[in-house]
Design a protein around this motif. Structure first.
Motif, PDB file in Angstrom:
ATOM      1  N   ALA A  58       0.828  -1.208   0.000  1.00 15.55           N
ATOM      2  CA  ALA A  58       0.000   0.000   0.000  1.00 15.55           C
ATOM      3  C   ALA A  58       0.863   1.258   0.000  1.00 15.55           C
ATOM      4  N   VAL A  59       1.966   1.240   0.725  1.00 19.33           N
ATOM      5  CA  VAL A  59       2.867   2.397   0.748  1.00 19.33           C
ATOM      6  C   VAL A  59       3.572   2.547  -0.595  1.00 19.33           C
ATOM      7  N   ALA A  60       3.944   1.435  -1.196  1.00 22.02           N
ATOM      8  CA  ALA A  60       4.635   1.482  -2.487  1.00 22.02           C
ATOM      9  C   ALA A  60       3.714   1.913  -3.620  1.00 22.02           C
ATOM     10  N   ASN A  61       2.413   1.651  -3.467  1.00 22.44           N
ATOM     11  CA  ASN A  61       1.423   1.990  -4.500  1.00 22.44           C
ATOM     12  C   ASN A  61       0.220   2.673  -3.847  1.00 22.44           C
ATOM     13  N   PRO A  62       0.408   3.888  -3.316  1.00 30.48           N
ATOM     14  CA  PRO A  62      -0.683   4.521  -2.568  1.00 30.48           C
ATOM     15  C   PRO A  62      -1.882   4.877  -3.445  1.00 30.48           C
ATOM     16  N   ALA A  63      -3.056   4.780  -2.846  1.00 33.08           N
ATOM     17  CA  ALA A  63      -4.277   5.227  -3.523  1.00 33.08           C
ATOM     18  C   ALA A  63      -4.228   6.744  -3.626  1.00 33.08           C
ATOM     19  N   LYS A  64      -4.749   7.281  -4.694  1.00 32.85           N
ATOM     20  CA  LYS A  64      -4.788   8.739  -4.855  1.00 32.85           C
ATOM     21  C   LYS A  64      -5.981   9.295  -4.096  1.00 32.85           C
ATOM     22  N   SER A  65      -5.727  10.318  -3.295  1.00 30.72           N
ATOM     23  CA  SER A  65      -6.801  10.996  -2.579  1.00 30.72           C
ATOM     24  C   SER A  65      -6.324  12.384  -2.175  1.00 30.72           C
ATOM     25  N   SER A  73     -13.701   6.463  13.975  1.00 30.44           N
ATOM     26  CA  SER A  73     -15.153   6.657  14.087  1.00 30.44           C
ATOM     27  C   SER A  73     -15.554   6.522  15.548  1.00 30.44           C
ATOM     28  N   CYS A  74     -16.599   7.201  15.920  1.00 24.16           N
ATOM     29  CA  CYS A  74     -17.019   7.254  17.327  1.00 24.16           C
ATOM     30  C   CYS A  74     -17.919   6.095  17.736  1.00 24.16           C
ATOM     31  N   ASP A  75     -18.269   5.249  16.785  1.00 23.34           N
ATOM     32  CA  ASP A  75     -19.217   4.173  17.089  1.00 23.34           C
ATOM     33  C   ASP A  75     -18.547   2.887  17.561  1.00 23.34           C
ATOM     34  N   GLY A  76     -17.223   2.911  17.734  1.00 23.51           N
ATOM     35  CA  GLY A  76     -16.514   1.729  18.205  1.00 23.51           C
ATOM     36  C   GLY A  76     -16.348   0.650  17.153  1.00 23.51           C
ATOM     37  N   SER A  77     -16.623   0.968  15.897  1.00 24.31           N
ATOM     38  CA  SER A  77     -16.576  -0.024  14.819  1.00 24.31           C
ATOM     39  C   SER A  77     -15.159  -0.346  14.357  1.00 24.31           C
ATOM     40  N   GLY A  78     -14.190   0.492  14.750  1.00 21.85           N
ATOM     41  CA  GLY A  78     -12.827   0.300  14.279  1.00 21.85           C
ATOM     42  C   GLY A  78     -12.572   0.916  12.921  1.00 21.85           C
ATOM     43  N   THR A  79     -13.573   1.628  12.374  1.00 20.51           N
ATOM     44  CA  THR A  79     -13.418   2.298  11.088  1.00 20.51           C
ATOM     45  C   THR A  79     -12.949   3.734  11.323  1.00 20.51           C
ATOM     46  N   HIS A  80     -12.719   4.453  10.236  1.00 19.15           N
ATOM     47  CA  HIS A  80     -12.227   5.826  10.326  1.00 19.15           C
ATOM     48  C   HIS A  80     -13.061   6.754   9.459  1.00 19.15           C
ATOM     49  N   GLN A  81     -12.997   8.053   9.800  1.00 16.80           N
ATOM     50  CA  GLN A  81     -13.628   9.104   9.014  1.00 16.80           C
ATOM     51  C   GLN A  81     -12.504   9.955   8.418  1.00 16.80           C
ATOM     52  N   PHE A  82     -12.619  10.294   7.139  1.00 20.20           N
ATOM     53  CA  PHE A  82     -11.587  11.038   6.431  1.00 20.20           C
ATOM     54  C   PHE A  82     -12.112  12.403   6.002  1.00 20.20           C
ATOM     55  N   ALA A  83     -11.199  13.380   5.876  1.00 19.66           N
ATOM     56  CA  ALA A  83     -11.589  14.734   5.477  1.00 19.66           C
ATOM     57  C   ALA A  83     -10.460  15.372   4.679  1.00 19.66           C
TER      58      ALA A  83
END
Length: 95
Positions: A58-65, A73-83
């Motif tokens: 993933a570091v060698a071929n990063p996604a473009k963003s 995330s605040c729901d304890g799901s283990g996911t993240h929010q991006f901005a």
């Protein structure tokens, strides 16, 4: 390149040496350590863990963003929010 601190919670967990920590508190951000990316600009002075093959790929071929910010995330799901902007990041707050 932007002169921004990385502010990555895993580096603070590493600085504390307690890998059971589930949430980083504001008090924890005050630790004096070269690994504290809230206090120090740039990358930490060394690795904080051993990366697996998928992480290296993933570091060698990063996604473009355009994302500059993320938070757990605040729901304890283990996911993240991006901005892409600081304003969007603040809107991702748990309150």
């Amino acid at each position: 390149q932007k002169g921004m601190p990385l502010q990555a919670d895993p580096t603070v967990k590493y600085a504390h040496g307690d890998f059971t920590i589930r949430r980083i508190t504001f008090e924890m951000l005050e630790i004096a350590s070269p690994f504290n990316t809230y206090k120090n600009i740039g990358l930490p002075p060394g690795p904080i863990g051993s990366a697996g093959l998928s992480a290296i790929q993933a570091v060698a071929n990063p996604a473009k963003s355009n994302y500059l910010f993320f938070r757990a995330s605040c729901d304890g799901s283990g996911t993240h929010q991006f901005a892409t902007t600081y304003e969007e990041h603040l809107n991702n707050d748990c309150d």
